[in-house]
Structure formats: structure tokens, C-alpha cells
Design an enzyme around this catalytic site. Sequence first.
Site, PDB file in Angstrom:
ATOM      1  N   ASN A  10     -48.891 133.038  45.533  1.00 51.79           N
ATOM      2  CA  ASN A  10     -48.683 132.612  44.155  1.00 51.79           C
ATOM      3  C   ASN A  10     -49.972 132.931  43.399  1.00 51.79           C
ATOM      4  O   ASN A  10     -50.945 132.191  43.488  1.00 51.79           O
ATOM      5  CB  ASN A  10     -48.381 131.105  44.148  1.00 51.79           C
ATOM      6  N   ARG A  94     -44.507 134.940  44.192  1.00 49.98           N
ATOM      7  CA  ARG A  94     -43.913 134.242  43.049  1.00 49.98           C
ATOM      8  C   ARG A  94     -44.192 135.083  41.803  1.00 49.98           C
ATOM      9  O   ARG A  94     -45.346 135.408  41.514  1.00 49.98           O
ATOM     10  CB  ARG A  94     -44.550 132.877  42.887  1.00 49.98           C
ATOM     11  N   HIS A 183     -39.496 127.504  36.486  1.00 46.94           N
ATOM     12  CA  HIS A 183     -39.370 126.568  37.616  1.00 46.94           C
ATOM     13  C   HIS A 183     -38.068 126.797  38.383  1.00 46.94           C
ATOM     14  O   HIS A 183     -37.586 125.906  39.088  1.00 46.94           O
ATOM     15  CB  HIS A 183     -39.354 125.087  37.174  1.00 46.94           C
ATOM     16  N   ARG A 244     -48.524 120.267  27.405  1.00 49.57           N
ATOM     17  CA  ARG A 244     -47.655 120.976  26.458  1.00 49.57           C
ATOM     18  C   ARG A 244     -46.783 119.994  25.688  1.00 49.57           C
ATOM     19  O   ARG A 244     -46.297 119.013  26.259  1.00 49.57           O
ATOM     20  CB  ARG A 244     -46.737 121.965  27.188  1.00 49.57           C
ATOM     21  N   ARG A 287     -50.860 108.877  37.014  1.00 52.18           N
ATOM     22  CA  ARG A 287     -51.503 107.733  37.695  1.00 52.18           C
ATOM     23  C   ARG A 287     -52.465 107.032  36.750  1.00 52.18           C
ATOM     24  O   ARG A 287     -52.492 105.806  36.652  1.00 52.18           O
ATOM     25  CB  ARG A 287     -52.286 108.213  38.930  1.00 52.18           C
ATOM     26  N   VAL A 334     -44.912 114.079  39.394  1.00 53.26           N
ATOM     27  CA  VAL A 334     -44.522 112.828  38.738  1.00 53.26           C
ATOM     28  C   VAL A 334     -43.178 112.346  39.276  1.00 53.26           C
ATOM     29  O   VAL A 334     -43.014 111.177  39.650  1.00 53.26           O
ATOM     30  CB  VAL A 334     -44.441 113.025  37.202  1.00 53.26           C
ATOM     31  N   GLY A 335     -42.207 113.229  39.351  1.00 52.51           N
ATOM     32  CA  GLY A 335     -40.857 112.852  39.782  1.00 52.51           C
ATOM     33  C   GLY A 335     -40.829 112.290  41.189  1.00 52.51           C
ATOM     34  O   GLY A 335     -40.075 111.358  41.484  1.00 52.51           O
ATOM     35  N   GLU A 387     -41.431 124.947  46.738  1.00 56.07           N
ATOM     36  CA  GLU A 387     -41.231 126.298  46.197  1.00 56.07           C
ATOM     37  C   GLU A 387     -41.646 127.371  47.200  1.00 56.07           C
ATOM     38  O   GLU A 387     -41.027 128.423  47.289  1.00 56.07           O
ATOM     39  CB  GLU A 387     -41.998 126.440  44.874  1.00 56.07           C
TER      40      GLU A 387
END
Length: 403
Positions: A10, A94, A183, A244, A287, A334-335, A387
Site C-alpha cells: 500500500n 492497493r 474504501h 475532512r 478516544r 472508530v467503528g 483490507e
Amino acid sequence: MTATRVLVLNSGSSSVKYQLLDMRDSSRLAVGLVERIGEETSRLKHTPLTGGGEEREREEPIADHEAALKAVSAELTADGLGLDSPELAAIGHRVVHGGLKFTAPTVVTDEVLAEIQRLVPVAPLHNPANITGIRTAQALRPDLPQVAVFDTAFHTTMPESAARYAIDVATADQHRVRRYGFHGTSHAYVSRETAGLLGKAPEDMNVIVLHLGNGASASAVRGGRCVETSMGLTPLEGLVMGTRSGDVDPAVVFHLARVGGMSIDEVDTLLNKKSGLVGLCGDNDMREIRRRIDEGDEAAALAFDIYIHRLKKYIGAYYAVLGRVDAIAFTAGVGENAAPVREAAVAGLEELGLAVDGELNAVRSDEARLISPEYARVAVAVVPTDEELEIARQTYALVGNPS
Ligand code: ADP
């Protein structure tokens, strides 16, 4: 000897992340990262995952991608995993932007590289680095298949009604202005894993995937095919992200230029790097934002509320796009980790069959898991994305076993 290893690269503008996998069991043999390429303070972090080797870190100037890949190659060789090994089947890259042409992983040829190059105007930050990574890998192992796996590929199934902006068609087509989405490798992997978690075939499921990392995007997946995603021409559209803005009225740009006296480049930097959570409260790490909220910080609380509000709008919109939703999957930094985000995102959506079980949601785990109560009509899942594994799988599936 059987060639069963795949090196996944990547390549970013100043970094290279890599993983070496053995596709017999999808195990990782080594992982690492070269950062700050081209600076005095370059750093290589390499972790062998076989033979009991320990993490190694080198800080020394690494001038360019070629030097970076050579340094990576030397580290792998020291572990007996060198790039000259006959066990290496292919290198999977990637590639961020594949435009409309690349709907699937593709073995790199000169024509393929030229097409990735033609897409540079729509991905000026990413595609040049990806091309450099591919060229450098080709120079190191010219005999080996190099496979490009595109971030946009999974989204090429979007119908025109979702992919087109409502702007003048001729102008849009001339400049390739449309919604591509990003993504995609993660959305593909996570939607499939979510079906697996529920013991169903992806063809039989409608899933909303929420990829919430520093960059963030949502997708609506019907029967294993993407029908809508939140990022557009570039990764700027959609959800509130770490730095963003996500969706804004495009007239904000004209206003800042005409009234605020900002240049287009300044607005670009503002919306991509100084907005989102960091623009709202100074922090982009969830966090830290949660810690500040616990201390009563109002700016952090408002940033969190705006983040959740946007997320909810997308859940509602994608529910309507799909008509029937079987599962919602949270993934990425985060998820996967921020239970308060998951709880807040579906709070109050019981009428849509959505709920989160507090105890299940609080469990910390690296495994894919359900966090919805048994009675809920829609499964809510946490599904760690991978990924690199997906790129390795797609690469290996394409080149098979050449020896
Ligand atoms: P990238 O988009 O850079 O790949 P990641 O998917 O790794 O990002 O996500 C990074 C983000 O995940 C961090 O900026 C942080 O906000 C969030 N994150 C990571 N760990 C946790 C955690 N334990 N709790 C809450 N948020 C976390």
C-alpha cells in the site's frame, strides 16, 4: 516449489505499508511500514510473525520508494522471506482510483499502468504514489505478476442514478466528474464477512456498511453488490471524518473564495485537512474526543453530535435506498472500537428494527460479533476490516499458482 505467498503493498505519497501472507492458510508472515520517505527522519518498522523474530525499527534517511522497497526487501531477506523467494506468487498493490474501467483486480501491464496514469487528474494525491509503488516492485521482480486491486472497484456496480451528480452531462463526462466511491476493498470484505457471521450467503443479504476510520464512508450493499456509497469524485464527500468535512454545500467553496479571499488550494486544504472532527474541536482521535466529553468539554461534545447526526442521516438514507435492511456493520478504527459511537448512531431507530444491546456493545474483541439484542429485526454487527487480506485473496485468486 509451490508459490503460495503474496506481498501486499500500500504505497502512499511518503509511506509504504506492507504485509507478506501465506495463502495456504491466509496467515501473516511479516508486516511493516516505511514512513516519511524522502525526509531525514524516515523510519522502517518491520515485524516478522514467524520464527519468533522480534519487531525491528530503523531510523535513517530513505530517499525514495525504490530505496524503501529495497530496505523492506532486506528486512524480509533477513527473516528468510526474501522477495527473490520462489514461494512468492505475486505482489498485490492497493490502487486508490480505478475509474470506470477497472471493475475487478487486474494484472498490471503497460496499458494498465497507462490507464492508472490517465486517472491521476481525479486522484492527484494517491494514484502517482500507487504507480511509483508498482514500478518499483516491477523493477525488483520483473518476472512476477503484479496485481492492482482498486479501492473504487466494488462501487462500479452502482446504478447511474446513484453514480451521477445532477450537473450538465457533457461537462461531467468531459472531465470524468461522477461518484466513484472509495474504501471499496473494505466494504466488499466487511459486507461478505457480515453475511458469513449471520450464516447467510452475501446474495441473500442487504447490508449497510459503516467504515469509520480517520477517513469514513458508508455503503449500501444489495445482495453482495454495492448500490450506493457516501464518497464521491474524491474521498471528501459524505460522512464527517477525522480531518475532512464530508458533505457541504458546494457554494461554501465559492463563498470562501469570493468573500473570504481564499485560494482554491487553501479551500482544498481547509476541507480535506482542517475540517471534520479536527476542525470542529481540534482533535481527530475519537478516544481523545470521548475523554474530553467525559471532562465536560463542550466543543468535543458538539463535534461528536455533528459526527453522529451525519451518520444517522446516512443510515436513514441507505435504509430507504435498500428498502429492506438485514444488517448494519461497523468497521475500521472508530467503528470497531468506539462503543459510544455505535450506540449513538442507532439510538432512537427502534421503529426501523434497529437496536444495540448495551452489554454486547461494551465487549472489546478483535472478532466479528453481533451487538444487537435477539429481538431486533436488523442485525447490528462489529466486523473488523482486513483490507490487506482482501487484496491478497483477490491477487491470489487472479494469478492462482503459477508454478
Ligand atoms: P485510517 O483511516 O487511517 O486507516 P483507522 O481505521 O486505523 O484509520 O482508524 C483510526 C481512528 O480510529 C483514530 O483516528 C481514532 O479516532 C479511532 N480509534 C482507534 N482506536 C480507538 C479506540 N480504542 N476507541 C475509539 N476510537 C479509536
